[in-house]
Design an enzyme around this catalytic site. Structure first.
Site, PDB file in Angstrom:
ATOM      1  CG  ASP A   1      -0.848  -7.873 -14.909  1.00 24.38           C
ATOM      2  OD1 ASP A   1       0.148  -7.636 -14.052  1.00 24.38           O
ATOM      3  OD2 ASP A   1      -1.246  -6.950 -15.426  1.00 24.38           O
TER       4      ASP A   1
ATOM      5  CG  ASN B   1     -10.542   2.262  -9.699  1.00 25.47           C
ATOM      6  OD1 ASN B   1     -10.250   3.366 -10.054  1.00 25.47           O
ATOM      7  ND2 ASN B   1      -9.747   1.314  -9.701  1.00 25.47           N
TER       8      ASN B   1
ATOM      9  CG  ASP C   1       6.872   1.014  -9.674  1.00 29.10           C
ATOM     10  OD1 ASP C   1       6.881   2.256 -10.362  1.00 29.10           O
ATOM     11  OD2 ASP C   1       7.037   0.005 -10.531  1.00 29.10           O
TER      12      ASP C   1
ATOM     13  NE  ARG D   1       2.266  -2.185  -6.280  1.00 35.01           N
ATOM     14  CZ  ARG D   1       2.882  -1.620  -7.310  1.00 35.01           C
ATOM     15  NH1 ARG D   1       3.147  -0.440  -7.122  1.00 35.01           N
ATOM     16  NH2 ARG D   1       3.018  -2.384  -8.533  1.00 35.01           N
TER      17      ARG D   1
END
Length: 403
Positions: free
Chosen positions: A100, A74, A184, A82
Site C-alpha cells: 500500500d 493466508n 520488522d 517477506r
C-alpha cells in the site's frame, strides 16, 4: 541491451487485500529510473480475495523488469510473505516494499549507489507520509556511514530499507513469524547491529508511507498484549547482542519509549481495572530486567516518571501523571543550586506519601534549557573556577582582601 547475470536489487512485495493501493505501488516500481535489467520483483499474494493476486499477475505480464508472482494461503501476518520472497531473492540487495506504499522514482538507483559507494550493508532512504506520520528525527542530514549508536536510526525500525542480501544470508536472518506486530523492528535492529556500516539518504524522498482509508494497517490493529510481545522480543534481542552498559541503555530507549510507554499513556485512562492490572503484570519482568537509571536519564521527565511508576507498581499514582500529561499542561519549574538544577513539578513532586525520589523530576540539560534562569552545571562550574583563579591573581592588602 544490458546483460546482467545478477540483479542489483530484489524488490520484495508481500500483499494481502491490497487493492486499490497496489495500483500506485506497482506503478512506482515500474517508474524506477534504475535500469530495469538490474531489478527483479518478487511479489507474494498472501491469500487475497480482492483481486490482488490477479492484478499482480497482470502487472508481471507487462512490467519492464522480471516479476515473479507467488500465490499462497493466508499466513496471518507480513512475516510469512517477506520470508518467502527473501528465500527466492537473487539480488545483491533486497528492498521490502509494502503493497500500500510507493517508491520515489529514483529510490532504488540512489540507494544502491549509496551502498556501493560506501560499502554499507543497510541504507535508509528518506520517508514521507501520506495520511500517516513517519519518523522524522533521523532525516536531518545525509550520512554516508553511521551506526545505530551514533545516530537516530534506532527510531526507524520498519522493514522498508535496502539490505545487503549477503549479510542476511550469512546470519540466517528472517522475520519472526510468531510475532503479529513489531516483527520488522526485530529484523531491522538485528541488521543494524550486524551491519558493516549504515547509510542515511536524507536529501531525497525514497519512500512514501501511505495511510489506508479503511484503517487496515497492521500497526493500527491488534490487542495491547501484542505490543508487550513486541517490546519483549526487541529487548531480549538487544540484551543478547549488546553487553550491559551505555550502548545497551542507548538502544533500550527505543522499546521503552516507542513500544512500552504508549501503553501507559492516555489510553491507560480508558482501560478497565483488569486491563490495567494485566498491563502492569506484563511490564513487570521487562522493568526488572532492563529498566536502569541510565535508560531513565535518557528520557524526558514525564516519560521516565511514568515508567518508574510502572516499575514500582503504582497505578494509582500513574493515573494522576497521565491525566496531567493528557491535559498538555506545562509543568512548573523549581530551579535550585544556583540555576544548575531544574526540577519539573509533575504530580506527586516532593510528596511524602508518594515517596518518589527527586531525581525522577530532575530535567536533563536538553529539557532544562527551556527555562529562564537555568545554567548548565559544567559551564557554571567553569565560570566559578575562572573567577576563583582571577581573584587569586589580584594583589591583596596583606590580610587576604583585594587591594
Amino acid at each position: 541491451m544490458t546483460v546482467v547475470t545478477q540483479p542489483d536489487v530484489s524488490v520484495i512485495i508481500g500483499a494481502y487485500e491490497a487493492m486499490p493501493y497496489l495500483v500506485e505501488c506497482l506503478a512506482s516500481v515500474a517508474a524506477q529510473t534504475i535500469d530495469p535489467a538490474r531489478v527483479e520483483v518478487i511479489a507474494v499474494d498472501d491469500g487475497s480475495t480482492d483481486g490482488t493476486g490477479e492484478y499482480l499477475e497482470d502487472f508481471a505480464a507487462g512490467a519492464p523488469m522480471p516479476v515473479s508472482v507467488i500465490r499462497q494461503e493466508n499466513s496471518g501476518g507480513p512475516s510469512g510473505p517477506r520470508n518467502v520472497g527473501l528465500g527466492k531473492a537473487a539480488g545483491r540487495y533486497v528492498f521490502f516494499l509494502d503493497a500500500d506504499d510507493r517508491l520515489g522514482p529514483e529510490a532504488l538507483e540512489r540507494m544502491v549507489a549509496m551502498a556501493d559507494r560506501n560499502g554499507t550493508d543497510v541504507v535508509l532512504g528518506r520517508v514521507e507520509g501520506i495520511n500517516r506520520t513517519p519518523p522524522k528525527s533521523m532525516w536531518g542530514q545525509t550520512l554516508d556511514r553511521t551506526d545505530v549508536y551514533s545516530s537516530n536510526i534506532k527510531f526507524t525500525l520498519s522493514a522498508q530499507k535496502l539490505f545487503r542480501r549477503e549479510l542476511l544470508e550469512r546470519h540466517g536472518m528472517r522475520f519472526d513469524e510468531s510475532l503479529w506486530t513489531g516483527e520488522d523492528a526485530l529484523f531491522t535492529m538485528e541488521a543494524y547491529l550486524r551491519a558493516d556500516g549504515v547509510s542515511v539518504l536524507a536529501d531525497y524522498t525514497c519512500y512514501y508511507l501511505v495511510g489506508r482509508d479503511d484503517g487496515k494497517h497492521v500497526t493500527k490493529s491488534g490487542s495491547y498484549t501484542l505490543r508487550f510481545d513486541s517490546a519483549r522480543a526487541l529487548m531480549n534481542l538487544i540484551a543478547e547482542m549488546v553487553p550491559a552498559g551505555p550502548k545497551r541503555d542507548t538502544l533500550m530507549v527505543r522499546p521503552f519509549l516507542v513500544t512500552l510507554l504508549p501503553q501507559f499513556g492516555p489510553k491507560f485512562l480508558k482501560d478497565s481495572e483488569d486491563v490495567r492490572r494485566n498491563k502492569f503484570e506484563l511490564a513487570k519482568p521487562l522493568m526488572e530486567a532492563y529498566w536502569t537509571s541510565e535508560v531513565a536519564r535518557r528520557l524526558r521527565v514525564h516519560e521516565r516518571l511514568r515508567l518508574h511508576l510502572v516499575a514500582v507498581g503504582r497505578p494509582d499514582l500513574l493515573v494522576d501523571v497521565v491525566e496531567f500529561v493528557r491535559a498538555k499542561r506545562q509543568a512548573a519549574a523549581v530551579i535550585e543550586k544556583h540555576g544548575t538544577r531544574v526540577y519539573l513539578v509533575y504530580p506527586h513532586f516532593r510528596s511524602r506519601t508518594a515517596g518518589i525520589p527527586d531525581s525522577l523530576y530532575l530535567a536533563e540539560a536538553r529539557e532544562a534549557r527551556a527555562f529562564e534562569g537555568y545554567r548548565e552545571a559544567a559551564a557554571h562550574s567553569l565560570l566559578r573556577r575562572a573567577l576563583r583563579r582571577m581573584r587569586r591573581s589580584l594583589p591583596t592588602d596583606g590580610y587576604g582582601a583585594v587591594a
